[in-house]
Design a protein around this motif. Structure first.
Motif, PDB file in Angstrom:
ATOM      1  N   LYS A 104       2.784  -0.861  -0.430  1.00 55.61           N
ATOM      2  CA  LYS A 104       3.244   0.503  -0.167  1.00 55.61           C
ATOM      3  C   LYS A 104       3.575   0.585   1.318  1.00 55.61           C
ATOM      4  O   LYS A 104       2.733   0.272   2.162  1.00 55.61           O
ATOM      5  N   LYS A 106       4.806   2.813   4.533  1.00 55.43           N
ATOM      6  CA  LYS A 106       4.963   4.166   5.072  1.00 55.43           C
ATOM      7  C   LYS A 106       6.331   4.287   5.736  1.00 55.43           C
ATOM      8  O   LYS A 106       6.744   3.405   6.504  1.00 55.43           O
ATOM      9  N   ASP A 137       6.374   5.445   0.901  1.00 51.69           N
ATOM     10  CA  ASP A 137       5.692   6.741   0.913  1.00 51.69           C
ATOM     11  C   ASP A 137       6.143   7.507   2.148  1.00 51.69           C
ATOM     12  O   ASP A 137       5.932   7.066   3.276  1.00 51.69           O
ATOM     13  N   ASN A 139       5.354  10.820   2.584  1.00 49.26           N
ATOM     14  CA  ASN A 139       4.429  11.937   2.816  1.00 49.26           C
ATOM     15  C   ASN A 139       5.149  13.275   2.970  1.00 49.26           C
ATOM     16  O   ASN A 139       4.742  14.126   3.764  1.00 49.26           O
ATOM     17  N   GLU A 163       7.518   7.594  -2.996  1.00 48.87           N
ATOM     18  CA  GLU A 163       6.414   8.541  -3.119  1.00 48.87           C
ATOM     19  C   GLU A 163       6.642   9.732  -2.189  1.00 48.87           C
ATOM     20  O   GLU A 163       6.861   9.559  -0.991  1.00 48.87           O
ATOM     21  N   ASP A 189       2.853  12.818  -4.880  1.00 47.56           N
ATOM     22  CA  ASP A 189       1.493  12.586  -4.385  1.00 47.56           C
ATOM     23  C   ASP A 189       0.907  13.886  -3.831  1.00 47.56           C
ATOM     24  O   ASP A 189       0.084  14.526  -4.473  1.00 47.56           O
ATOM     25  N   GLU A 190       1.396  14.321  -2.652  1.00 50.21           N
ATOM     26  CA  GLU A 190       0.869  15.569  -2.076  1.00 50.21           C
ATOM     27  C   GLU A 190       1.090  16.764  -3.003  1.00 50.21           C
ATOM     28  O   GLU A 190       0.351  17.753  -2.922  1.00 50.21           O
TER      29      GLU A 190
HETATM   30 MG   LIG Z   1       0.996   9.166  -0.579  1.00 57.06          MG
END
Ligand SMILES: [Mg+2]
Length: 326
Positions: A104, A106, A137, A139, A163, A189-190
């Motif tokens: 994964k 970022k 991801d 975020n 994600e 996710d969030e």
């Molecule tokens: Mg996440």
């Protein structure tokens, strides 16, 4: 069943675990670990979460510490995690996750560009090879336009999913429509922080995959029921838990995760010290489904400062009162 506050606090310890690399904006992860009749458990809502949001995390702690759970498998596959580092740091980070065939990565970190993200993902793909699963991801930090551009440029590297590319459920739904045909599934996710969220995400057509965490969904028992109702594949992840909380996640992953995915439970590798002398670190790309042993020596060594310990104990007391009030 709600244990008394005194029972929760009888063997409760607040730790501040040092991290190798800044992640989620922090370099130290605070957590409260406590012991129930079924074993050690963890209460660690992020410090910015309010008491109402933290209530599910306490229910989860109680579910794991006061209920016995049978492991549904011996171990579960986990992903490596690559923070928003420069490409030349990628290989050394991946080496901390021996045997992992999923990474994964970022992306969308403030202060970096899509060019930086493309270079990092390209390096991960190069180091791990063509057969590895690479997910990103963001975020929730991209706008729909930024996410569209980024995913168009990242898709050629082969993404298992993206994600939380954008923050809100309507944005995720709009993006998902816009990039249909690109072959990049969207994971939420969030957007999955409360028990009611997974169904809302599924109904809105906002995601192809759900990332679920045991603590925010109220624990193993509650989370299993919630994800079963959505009909979407689910990937279990940690909330940067200590090895105790990772154990909770591993029991949930073994019972509820869709085959073919790696869980986000290899995050013990991000700490330089843990609460266990035998932490739930990935071995051959997997973590065992077991309760971590807890070392009293490490609890002491990693003990949070007195004012932080007082803060966490007061938080536990307030959240316990919320649960008691129903
Ligand atoms: Mg996440």
């Amino acid at each position: 069943m709600l244990p008394d506050l005194a029972e929760l606090l009888a063997d409760a310890h607040v730790v501040a675990l040092p991290m190798r690399v800044r992640f989620r904006g922090i370099t130290t992860r605070e957590a409260l670990v406590l012991r129930g009749p079924a074993g050690w458990t963890e209460f660690s809502p992020f410090v910015e979460y309010d008491d109402a949001e933290s209530a599910a995390w306490l229910r989860a702690a109680i579910d794991f510490g006061w209920t016995s759970h049978e492991p549904a498998a011996d171990s579960v596959p986990v992903n490596a995690t690559v923070p928003a580092v420069a490409p030349n740091a990628v290989a050394a980070l991946l080496a901390r996750y021996p045997g992992c065939t999923t990474a994964k990565v970022k992306v969308a970190e403030p202060g970096t560009t899509i060019d930086d993200d493309v270079a990092r993902v390209a390096e991960v793909r190069r180091v791990m090879g063509d057969d590895a699963a690479v997910r990103i991801d963001a975020n929730g930090l991209w706008t729909v336009d930024q996410a569209t551009e980024a995913l168009r440029r990242l898709a050629p590297f082969g993404l298992q999913y993206a994600e939380q590319p954008c923050r809100t459920v309507p944005e995720l739904a709009a993006l998902r429509e816009r990039i249909a045909g690109l072959g990049v599934p969207i994971a939420a996710d969030e957007s999955v922080r409360k028990a009611s969220d997974p169904l809302a995400v599924a109904r809105a057509g906002a995601a192809d995959v759900l990332v679920v965490k045991a603590q925010p969904l109220g624990g193993i028992t509650a989370a299993r029921a919630i994800v079963a109702g959505t009909g979407l594949p689910c990937v279990v992840s940690s909330a940067l838990d200590t090895s105790v909380g990772l154990g909770m996640g591993a029991f949930l992953a073994a019972a509820a995760m869709s085959p073919g995915y790696a869980a986000g439970l290899g995050t013990a590798a991000m700490f330089t010290s843990d609460v266990s002398a035998d932490p739930l670190l990935p071995v051959d790309g997997r973590v065992p489904v077991r309760r971590a042993s807890v070392s009293r020596e490490l609890l002491e060594q990693n003990a949070a400062a007195p004012e932080r310990t007082a803060w966490w104990r007061a938080r536990l007391e307030r959240v316990h009162a919320l649960l008691a009030a129903g």
